[in-house]
Design an enzyme around this catalytic site. Structure first.
Site, PDB file in Angstrom:
ATOM      1  N   ILE A  33       2.037 -22.981 -35.939  1.00 34.60           N
ATOM      2  CA  ILE A  33       2.304 -24.691 -36.993  1.00 34.60           C
ATOM      3  C   ILE A  33       1.662 -25.516 -35.663  1.00 34.60           C
ATOM      4  CG2 ILE A  33       3.866 -25.819 -37.884  1.00 34.60           C
ATOM      5  CD1 ILE A  33       3.930 -23.116 -39.000  1.00 34.60           C
ATOM      6  N   TYR A 193      18.799 -15.180 -38.381  1.00 31.21           N
ATOM      7  CA  TYR A 193      17.257 -16.321 -38.369  1.00 31.21           C
ATOM      8  C   TYR A 193      17.972 -17.059 -39.323  1.00 31.21           C
ATOM      9  CZ  TYR A 193      13.314 -18.505 -39.521  1.00 31.21           C
ATOM     10  OH  TYR A 193      12.493 -19.680 -39.508  1.00 31.21           O
ATOM     11  N   LYS A 197      18.790 -21.489 -38.983  1.00 35.47           N
ATOM     12  CA  LYS A 197      18.033 -23.082 -39.559  1.00 35.47           C
ATOM     13  C   LYS A 197      19.012 -24.033 -40.604  1.00 35.47           C
ATOM     14  CE  LYS A 197      13.961 -21.847 -38.357  1.00 35.47           C
ATOM     15  NZ  LYS A 197      13.465 -22.564 -37.052  1.00 35.47           N
ATOM     16  N   SER A 228       1.335 -16.779 -38.310  1.00 34.32           N
ATOM     17  CA  SER A 228       1.096 -17.912 -37.110  1.00 34.32           C
ATOM     18  C   SER A 228       1.468 -16.242 -35.368  1.00 34.32           C
ATOM     19  CB  SER A 228       2.011 -18.272 -36.730  1.00 34.32           C
ATOM     20  OG  SER A 228       2.907 -18.415 -37.060  1.00 34.32           O
TER      21      SER A 228
END
Length: 310
Positions: A33, A193, A197, A228
């Site tokens: 990205i 995780y 965020k 990705s």
């Protein structure tokens, strides 16, 4: 990054706002990205600084590909080393930025793209890796670069875009306990995780509330599930499964590009699929958000009130 359905009922947004004369920094931009974001901005005419830890050879190859794919000029692109595993590396990066020629000091957009899905262990600074890379180092980098951020010559505000994730919803609230944040985490399928965020989203709101939106605008984005290098720590079979259902990096970069280039974004907002999105109710706790801000400032050694002081 996180998984989420994509709304296909709306026409796909296409970046058209020219970025000539704007200098943009994109972290984690030699692949995935971040690469697609850097390429998209270069295609729009921006001067793009690619930053990351994977070395000049990897970034040189990335910049060569961007020139071939977009037709931009090679001198629109440059590379600077940055390792978000280390707060000292962040400080060294900003010192190197300060040593650039005066004409290259000004920064018009900062795209905080770099991040990890999760990894065991702690950073050299003693913090859980997801928290450090996805949030704390990003926090410090942004704070130290604020003195260099200025509106462009046409009066458009500087932009800060922080890549978040829909996974920020799946947490038990903002983490502020230092003992917990200094303990090794369990990877993507633990709470770590999503917590990192959630911290990103909180930071975006806190920062936006302290800045004049006529000078600097700030937004958090959910890129959507994207095939990705983000998933490189997963087993090969898991990566193949993700690739079979996920979008490509060009699609994953769209919301970052939208928030970096479109007029009229809401500073402090959270965006997905190139539109405002609902964020976690955990962000409604002002006291917890203020506490995280204060502790993050203490952990990184920056002032909680003097935003333009390095």
């Amino acid at each position: 990054m996180g998984f989420s359905p994509t709304d296909n009922s709306r026409a796909e947004w296409v970046p058209r706002q020219r970025q000539d004369g704007r200098r943009v920094l994109v972290t984690g931009s030699n692949r995935g990205i971040g690469y697609a974001t850097a390429a998209g901005l270069a295609a729009l005419g921006a001067q793009v600084v690619l930053a990351g830890h994977e070395g000049s050879e990897a970034f040189g190859e990335a910049m060569d590909r961007i020139v071939l794919e977009t037709g931009c000029q090679r001198d629109q692109l440059s590379y600077m080393a940055l390792d978000l595993r280390s707060l000292d590396s962040v400080r060294a990066f900003v010192q190197a930025w300060a040593q650039r020629p005066p004409a290259e000091h000004v920064l018009h957009s900062l795209i905080n793209n770099a991040g990890i899905a999760g990894a065991p262990g702690v950073s050299p600074d003693g913090f859980e890796l997801c928290f450090q890379i996805n949030y704390l180092s990003m926090f410090l980098l942004t704070r130290l670069l604020l003195p260099y951020m200025q509106p462009s010559s046409d009066g458009a505000p500087a932009r800060i875009v922080c890549v978040s994730s829909s996974a920020h919803v799946f947490t038990l609230g903002l983490p502020t306990d230092e003992k917990y944040l200094r303990a090794a985490g369990g990877g993507f399928f633990s709470l770590r995780y999503g917590e990192s965020k959630l911290c990103v989203n909180s930071f975006v709101r806190q920062l936006a509330s302290r800045l004049d939106p006529a000078t600097v605008e700030v937004a958090a984005v959910h890129p959507g599930s994207t095939a990705s290098g983000f998933w490189h720590s997963f087993p090969a079979w898991a990566q193949r499964c993700i690739a079979s259902v996920a979008q490509g990096p060009d699609q994953g970069a769209r919301t970052s590009l939208f928030c970096a280039t479109e007029k009229g974004i809401v500073s402090g907002g959270y965006y997905a699929d190139c539109a405002p999105a609902a964020a976690s109710f955990w962000l409604g706790s002002t006291a917890k958000a203020d506490l995280l801000w204060q502790k993050s400032c203490a952990w990184t050694g920056v002032s909680p009130t003097k935003l333009n002081a390095q």
